[in-house]
Design an enzyme around this catalytic site. Structure first.
Site, mmCIF file in Angstrom:
data_model
loop_
_atom_site.group_PDB
_atom_site.id
_atom_site.type_symbol
_atom_site.label_atom_id
_atom_site.label_comp_id
_atom_site.label_asym_id
_atom_site.label_seq_id
_atom_site.Cartn_x
_atom_site.Cartn_y
_atom_site.Cartn_z
ATOM 1 N N LYS A 181 46.230 35.561 35.072
ATOM 2 C CA LYS A 181 47.326 36.292 35.730
ATOM 3 C C LYS A 181 47.789 35.418 36.897
ATOM 4 O O LYS A 181 47.156 35.368 37.939
ATOM 5 C CB LYS A 181 46.821 37.646 36.231
ATOM 6 C CG LYS A 181 47.881 38.737 36.260
ATOM 7 C CD LYS A 181 49.092 38.433 37.143
ATOM 8 C CE LYS A 181 48.796 38.682 38.603
ATOM 9 N NZ LYS A 181 49.874 38.183 39.502
ATOM 10 N N GLU A 256 36.988 33.753 45.776
ATOM 11 C CA GLU A 256 37.241 32.698 46.767
ATOM 12 C C GLU A 256 38.394 33.194 47.629
ATOM 13 O O GLU A 256 39.518 33.335 47.155
ATOM 14 C CB GLU A 256 37.561 31.380 46.052
ATOM 15 C CG GLU A 256 36.367 30.935 45.216
ATOM 16 C CD GLU A 256 36.547 29.626 44.472
ATOM 17 O OE1 GLU A 256 37.672 29.115 44.426
ATOM 18 O OE2 GLU A 256 35.550 29.136 43.920
ATOM 19 N N CYS A 289 43.962 27.686 52.435
ATOM 20 C CA CYS A 289 42.850 28.583 52.780
ATOM 21 C C CYS A 289 41.806 27.877 53.622
ATOM 22 O O CYS A 289 41.163 28.473 54.480
ATOM 23 C CB CYS A 289 42.210 29.124 51.501
ATOM 24 S SG CYS A 289 41.592 27.836 50.410
ATOM 25 N N GLU A 386 43.392 35.628 59.703
ATOM 26 C CA GLU A 386 44.015 34.506 59.003
ATOM 27 C C GLU A 386 45.542 34.654 59.072
ATOM 28 O O GLU A 386 46.102 35.641 58.597
ATOM 29 C CB GLU A 386 43.563 34.501 57.541
ATOM 30 C CG GLU A 386 44.124 33.346 56.745
ATOM 31 C CD GLU A 386 43.753 33.415 55.269
ATOM 32 O OE1 GLU A 386 43.926 34.478 54.672
ATOM 33 O OE2 GLU A 386 43.307 32.398 54.725
HETATM 34 P P1 NAD Z 1 46.692 38.046 47.171
HETATM 35 O O1 NAD Z 1 45.303 38.571 47.274
HETATM 36 O O2 NAD Z 1 47.803 38.892 47.644
HETATM 37 O O3 NAD Z 1 47.050 37.695 45.651
HETATM 38 C C1 NAD Z 1 46.271 36.829 44.876
HETATM 39 C C2 NAD Z 1 46.431 37.189 43.410
HETATM 40 O O4 NAD Z 1 45.922 38.499 43.201
HETATM 41 C C3 NAD Z 1 47.886 37.199 42.926
HETATM 42 O O5 NAD Z 1 47.941 36.682 41.616
HETATM 43 C C4 NAD Z 1 48.208 38.684 42.907
HETATM 44 O O6 NAD Z 1 49.200 39.020 41.980
HETATM 45 C C5 NAD Z 1 46.876 39.277 42.505
HETATM 46 N N1 NAD Z 1 46.694 40.687 42.891
HETATM 47 C C6 NAD Z 1 47.231 41.324 43.956
HETATM 48 N N2 NAD Z 1 46.831 42.612 43.964
HETATM 49 C C7 NAD Z 1 46.034 42.781 42.892
HETATM 50 C C8 NAD Z 1 45.299 43.879 42.368
HETATM 51 N N3 NAD Z 1 45.326 45.084 42.954
HETATM 52 N N4 NAD Z 1 44.552 43.688 41.262
HETATM 53 C C9 NAD Z 1 44.499 42.483 40.673
HETATM 54 N N5 NAD Z 1 45.177 41.397 41.119
HETATM 55 C C10 NAD Z 1 45.929 41.552 42.216
HETATM 56 O O7 NAD Z 1 46.654 36.646 47.899
HETATM 57 P P2 NAD Z 1 47.870 35.667 48.150
HETATM 58 O O8 NAD Z 1 48.680 36.169 49.283
HETATM 59 O O9 NAD Z 1 48.515 35.374 46.862
HETATM 60 O O10 NAD Z 1 47.089 34.342 48.592
HETATM 61 C C11 NAD Z 1 46.757 34.028 49.903
HETATM 62 C C12 NAD Z 1 45.288 34.283 50.145
HETATM 63 O O11 NAD Z 1 44.498 33.535 49.232
HETATM 64 C C13 NAD Z 1 44.861 33.819 51.524
HETATM 65 O O12 NAD Z 1 43.997 34.767 52.075
HETATM 66 C C14 NAD Z 1 44.125 32.517 51.238
HETATM 67 O O13 NAD Z 1 43.191 32.143 52.211
HETATM 68 C C15 NAD Z 1 43.473 32.843 49.945
HETATM 69 N N6 NAD Z 1 43.083 31.621 49.250
HETATM 70 C C16 NAD Z 1 41.760 31.338 49.111
HETATM 71 C C17 NAD Z 1 41.359 30.162 48.491
HETATM 72 C C18 NAD Z 1 39.905 29.800 48.325
HETATM 73 O O14 NAD Z 1 39.616 28.911 47.540
HETATM 74 N N7 NAD Z 1 39.004 30.430 49.044
HETATM 75 C C19 NAD Z 1 42.328 29.288 48.002
HETATM 76 C C20 NAD Z 1 43.666 29.610 48.166
HETATM 77 C C21 NAD Z 1 44.043 30.780 48.791
#
Ligand code: NAD
Length: 490
Positions: A181, A256, A289, A386
């Site tokens: 997804k 992650e 991140c 963050e």
């Molecule tokens: P997000 O949690 O909003 O979304 C991430 C993914 O989850 C998207 O594909 C989204 O469509 C999906 N999603 C959202 N709600 C969902 C639900 N209820 N059920 C299932 N899937 C759902 O995060 P974002 O804003 O896209 O990304 C930014 C965040 O990601 C930041 O906090 C960043 O630090 C983190 N991040 C972490 C890493 C790591 O390796 N630790 C790497 C990159 C980004």
């Protein structure tokens, strides 16, 4: 051009789902807007429960044959998959830049090669897991890394191709079939990835892509009930929701998540290198991140180091991410821009001093100036939450204990950076900082054999090398009594 394909940066990209080796269209669609210039790139199929069911069904049907191939049978197709990614480096890099605003040069020279490496590295590693034997006095333990089943892979927008292949590689190499997804704010390189996997000969149903909004398509996927692994990268808040779904179905989950990583600079450090590396935290507008966003400086060098960081930060040119001179591109959406601006406004209201930046950049709608806040109380929001934008905080410490206490003073534990020329001191501090990865005198260097993940609210579990297979495989021990097969029993 019809709704179900788009030309982005001169590259044709399907905007439909990819299920069981074919494109699946949808009447319900969502808009994909480029953060680079605000242009409407395309409208993308919005998945729902029915589409998720179809994708999981395809993955379930494809599973036995893919699993039965074994690592050696999967190796050639995964190698061709990796080669296909390399061959389309320019297309992938250009599309990623238009879709999420990340730097074109970085995508071409680092992200796409790493995406290919994510596939081939784990295909090779899977070969080393065969014949893992533990000899004990009474029995011989034959440890098997069996395929687990169907893996649901959910990734964020800040590095979709890199982060998705980081999951796709080990999940497929372990013999699972997958449903991806992609992030709704940057879904296009995952679509190209499906085409590349198909051209490499990946059988239908082994890799499926369901496009869509997290709260509908993502939610339907993690709540499907017939999923064997959930691997999620994204925010801590979303992980809490997905964790509830995983708990209900007792599905192993890897997460992650976000970070607020410390960047510790000791007085004995190479201050020029440290200053350059602090400035590099602004890359991709801080939407990284792992960024070390809390600069913790030994008080005795504060002013001299600040001058060096100021000089280095002045080179962080804000602009179009396709321009080679740009270091800081756009924020991903208006919604995210307002979130970042909100953090900045509240930091000022709390009493933090913006030494530079603190306002939108004079470029395009979604561009924000690299910002540094001094006189920050560790308890303030700007030092705790963050931001995911080009915003750093600056604090000082007078002892190693104080540095460690500040470093560990948030809910997060994803990463950290430490600069010091004193090896014993560096290792002493590094060992006490709570983080999945702590870089000493460097930043962002990754060996795929090494563990990666976050502590505290930054994640669950570790991936990389054998850790990926501890998660994506179903580990079984066949424990055979010695001598019980007569001559052949060992
Ligand atoms: P997000 O949690 O909003 O979304 C991430 C993914 O989850 C998207 O594909 C989204 O469509 C999906 N999603 C959202 N709600 C969902 C639900 N209820 N059920 C299932 N899937 C759902 O995060 P974002 O804003 O896209 O990304 C930014 C965040 O990601 C930041 O906090 C960043 O630090 C983190 N991040 C972490 C890493 C790591 O390796 N630790 C790497 C990159 C980004």
């Amino acid at each position: 051009m019809a709704d179900n394909a788009a030309i982005v940066a001169g590259v044709e990209v399907s905007t439909d789902h990819w299920i069981c080796g074919r494109r699946v269209s949808a009447s319900e669609r969502f808009a994909d807007i480029s953060p680079v210039d605000g242009s409407h790139l395309c409208s993308v199929a919005a998945g729902n429960k029915a589409v998720v069911d179809e994708a999981v069904d395809a993955a379930r049907k494809a599973f036995p044959a893919w699993a039965a191939l074994g690592p050696e049978g999967r190796l050639p197709v995964l190698k061709r998959f990796a080669e296909g990614i390399k061959a389309r480096a320019k297309d992938l890099a250009a599309v990623e830049t238009m879709d999420n605003g990340s730097l074109l040069a970085g995508n071409l020279h680092r992200v796409v090669p790493r995406a290919a490496q994510n596939i081939e590295f784990f295909a090779d590693w899977a070969m080393t897991l065969k014949d893992h034997v533990i000899e004990s006095p009474d029995v011989i333990n034959h440890v098997r890394y069996d395929p687990a089943g169907i893996a649901a892979l959910i990734t964020p927008w800040n590095a979709p191709l890199m982060l998705t292949t980081w999951k796709v590689g080990p999940a497929l190499a372990a013999g699972n079939t997958i449903v991806v997804k992609p992030p709704e704010w940057a879904p296009l390189t995952c679509s190209l990835m499906a085409d590349i996997a198909h051209a490499a000969g990946l059988p239908a149903g082994v890799l499926n892509v369901v496009q869509g909004i997290g709260e509908t398509a993502g939610d339907a996927l993690v709540n499907h009930g017939d999923i064997d692994r959930i691997s999620f990268t994204g925010s801590t808040g979303t992980a809490r929701l997905i964790g509830q779904a995983a708990a209900r179905s007792i599905t192993p989950m890897s997460a992650e998540l976000g970070g607020k990583s410390p960047f510790i600079v000791c007085a004995d450090a190479d201050l020029d290198a440290a200053a350059q590396t602090v400035a590099a935290q602004y890359m991709n507008a801080g939407q990284v991140c792992l960024a070390g966003t809390r600069v913790l400086v030994e008080a005795s060098i504060e002013e001299v180091f600040l001058a060096k960081v100021r000089d280095a930060a002045a080179h962080m040119v804000v602009g179009d991410p396709r321009d080679g001179a740009t270091r800081v591109g756009p924020l991903i959406t208006q919604e995210h821009f307002e979130r970042v601006a909100g953090f900045v406004d509240r930091a000022k209201a709390d009493g933090a001093e913006a030494l530079w930046g603190g306002s939108p950049a004079n470029f395009g709608a979604l561009y924000f100036q690299p910002t540094l806040f001094r006189h920050v109380d560790p308890a303030w929001e700007i030092a705790q939450q963050e931001v995911f934008g080009p915003v750093l905080t600056w604090q000082t410490f007078s002892s190693d204990d104080e540095a460690i206490a500040l470093a560990n003073g948030t809910q997060y534990g994803l990463a950290g950076v430490l600069f010091s020329r004193d090896e014993a001191r560096a290792m002493r501090i590094a060992s006490r900082v709570v983080a999945g990865t702590l870089w000493v005198n460097c930043f962002f260097i990754r060996d795929l054999a090494a563990p990666f993940g976050g502590s505290r609210n930054s994640g669950i579990g570790r991936e990389g090398g054998s850790w990926s297979f501890d998660f994506y495989a179903d580990i079984k021990n066949i424990s055979v009594r010695r001598g019980s097969f007569g001559q052949t029993g060992g």
